[in-house]
Design an enzyme around this catalytic site. Structure first.
Site, PDB file in Angstrom:
ATOM      1  N   LYS A 147      -1.199   1.882  -0.901  1.00 17.18           N
ATOM      2  CA  LYS A 147      -0.294   1.036  -1.656  1.00 17.18           C
ATOM      3  C   LYS A 147       0.981   1.788  -2.022  1.00 17.18           C
ATOM      4  CE  LYS A 147      -3.918  -1.664  -4.051  1.00 17.18           C
ATOM      5  NZ  LYS A 147      -3.490  -3.018  -3.636  1.00 17.18           N
ATOM      6  N   ARG A 173     -12.800  -7.996  -0.183  1.00 15.93           N
ATOM      7  CA  ARG A 173     -13.581  -9.006   0.540  1.00 15.93           C
ATOM      8  C   ARG A 173     -14.753  -8.378   1.296  1.00 15.93           C
ATOM      9  NH1 ARG A 173      -8.286 -10.935   3.527  1.00 15.93           N
ATOM     10  NH2 ARG A 173      -7.567 -10.250   1.457  1.00 15.93           N
TER      11      ARG A 173
END
Length: 462
Positions: free
Chosen positions: A241, A315
């Site tokens: 990130k 996920r």
């Protein structure tokens, strides 16, 4: 509108004196309108006790207005300043619940903050009613559960890792009858095939866990499984990130915090529904053992996922937990809560979660519970043709399509692991409302504990 007497004397709040009660009742009766929710007017009373009176607006008088008023009042008075609250006759029980929740939630302060927890003694004069007692107890449990969820999410990642999180829940569960906890460590995760959890946690010096917390009240008509994303810190992995994107990633386990706190709250309220909370816990780190974009991961159900972005890690851990829930727990309903996508905030802003479900009745009941709790959500579609976005040439699916509809496609990815529970499942993408940049009504700056209150409203009707 209601009135509050604030008294800085060291003797505490005590009962509301008869003369003060009459004065406050007169002030309330002469008010022209109920006031904007959360608006507070301070009226000084020099040389008298209490030294000031606060008139607090409740708007149309719904529970949300009372909640906003309670939060505003607790922020208006000085820390440790006792409060005496006088309500007019006929205040409904749900209004008192809203007021109490607002007082507790607005007064939240992170348990490890330099100033420590805030303490204020409060006396409420509201007549005699058993309904009030139950409302106050429900508000207390709900607020305590929300405080716990906030504390867990606010804890820095230098302290909080998968093992630490599991230890906190084990300690909390030990204080309540009817709860059981199972913590799967890496060896057991590997033996049972939790490939997604192991892959995401493989780059960290603190190994992953799968926490299973169960509340079983005995004979119960329904079994609800709650799954919460538990990434204790998310660097993005090798798909790292940006600095700004990473700085709040201690909150990436807010879904796990909410489902665990709600299950503990269900035990405190002795709710007549069986609840199992699953928290797949991992730290998504950067190292030589981190999983890579392009890796193929075997999930709990034996299917395979091509990881095309290591920052789409939530996920993968949720998929394992959902597949396990369907295969082993025989649930009647499955809900998952996750700080899953930034696309959630792009679509719906900072105060609204995205709701996905094929079950219209389930979606309506969750939205209604969220509205009552002050945790807004908006239902988005699950179009079948978007499943094509998940196509992989080397696996059953890939994790992170480069095309749009990020929150929708993430939900569709999760739907692949529901099997015959697909029509009794809902997904809440709550990344944006999990954090507040500043105090806002019943939210305190920092982690919001989003979802805890909704679940405690919804579970009795599940």
């Amino acid at each position: 509108m209601f009135a509050v007497g604030a008294d800085g004397s060291p003797t505490g709040a005590g009962p509301v004196p008869a003369d003060l009660a009459a004065e406050l009742a007169a002030l309330l009766s002469s008010a022209d309108d109920p006031g904007q929710p959360g608006a507070v007017q301070v009226l000084p009373r020099p040389t008298r006790q209490p030294g000031k009176v606060l008139l607090a607006g409740v708007g149309p008088g719904d529970e949300a207005g009372w909640r906003a008023a309670g939060a505003a009042v607790i922020r208006t008075v000085r820390p440790d300043e006792p409060l005496q609250i006088q309500l007019l006759a006929g205040v409904p029980a749900d209004a008192l619940r809203g007021l109490a929740e607002g007082l507790w939630l607005g007064g939240y302060r992170f348990r490890d903050a330099p100033k420590g927890p805030r303490t204020t003694e409060i006396t409420i004069a509201a007549g005699e009613s058993q309904a009030y007692g139950q409302s106050l107890e429900t508000a207390r449990v709900t607020a305590a559960a929300t405080w716990l969820a906030r504390d867990l999410a606010n804890t820095p990642a230098s302290v909080k890792n998968p093992a630490w999180f599991a230890e906190q829940v084990v300690a909390e569960a030990a204080t309540r009858p009817g709860l059981t906890v199972t913590v799967r460590e890496p060896e057991q995760l590997a033996a049972e095939g939790f490939g997604g959890i192991l892959a995401v946690g493989g780059g960290s010096a603190t190994p992953p866990r799968l926490l299973e917390l169960s509340w079983d009240p005995g004979p119960a008509s329904r079994h609800v499984v709650l799954v919460g994303k538990g990434i204790t810190f998310d660097t993005g992995g090798l798909s790292i990130k940006t600095r700004d994107g990473m700085k709040l990633m201690k909150k990436d386990m807010s879904g796990a915090a909410a489902v665990v706190a709600a299950t503990l709250g269900a035990a405190d309220l002795r709710l007549p529904v069986r609840v199992t909370a699953l928290a797949p816990l991992a730290e998504n780190a950067v190292s030589g053992s981190a999983y890579r974009p392009g890796d193929v991961i075997t999930q709990y159900d034996g299917s395979t996922t091509e990881s095309t972005n290591s920052d789409a890690e939530g996920r993968l851990v949720l998929a394992d937990a959902l597949a396990y829930a369907v295969a082993e727990l025989r649930p009647d309903v499955v809900l998952d809560l996750a700080t899953l996508t930034g696309a959630n905030s792009v679509a719906l802003g900072k105060r609204t979660a995205a709701l996905y479900s094929h079950d219209d009745a389930l979606a309506r009941s969750l939205a209604a519970a969220g509205e009552a709790a002050g945790e807004r959500m908006w239902r988005l579609p699950l179009p079948d043709d978007y499943l094509d976005y998940l196509h992989s040439d080397i696996a059953d699916r890939h994790s992170s399509p480069t095309r749009g509809a990020g929150s929708v496609v993430a939900a569709l990815f999760l739907s692949e692991f529901l099997g015959d529970q697909l029509d009794r499942w809902a997904h809440l993408d709550m990344s944006a409302p999990s954090w507040a940049e500043q105090d806002d009504a019943d939210l305190s700056q920092g982690a919001t504990g989003w979802g805890t209150r909704t679940l405690l409203r919804w579970l009795p009707t599940a």
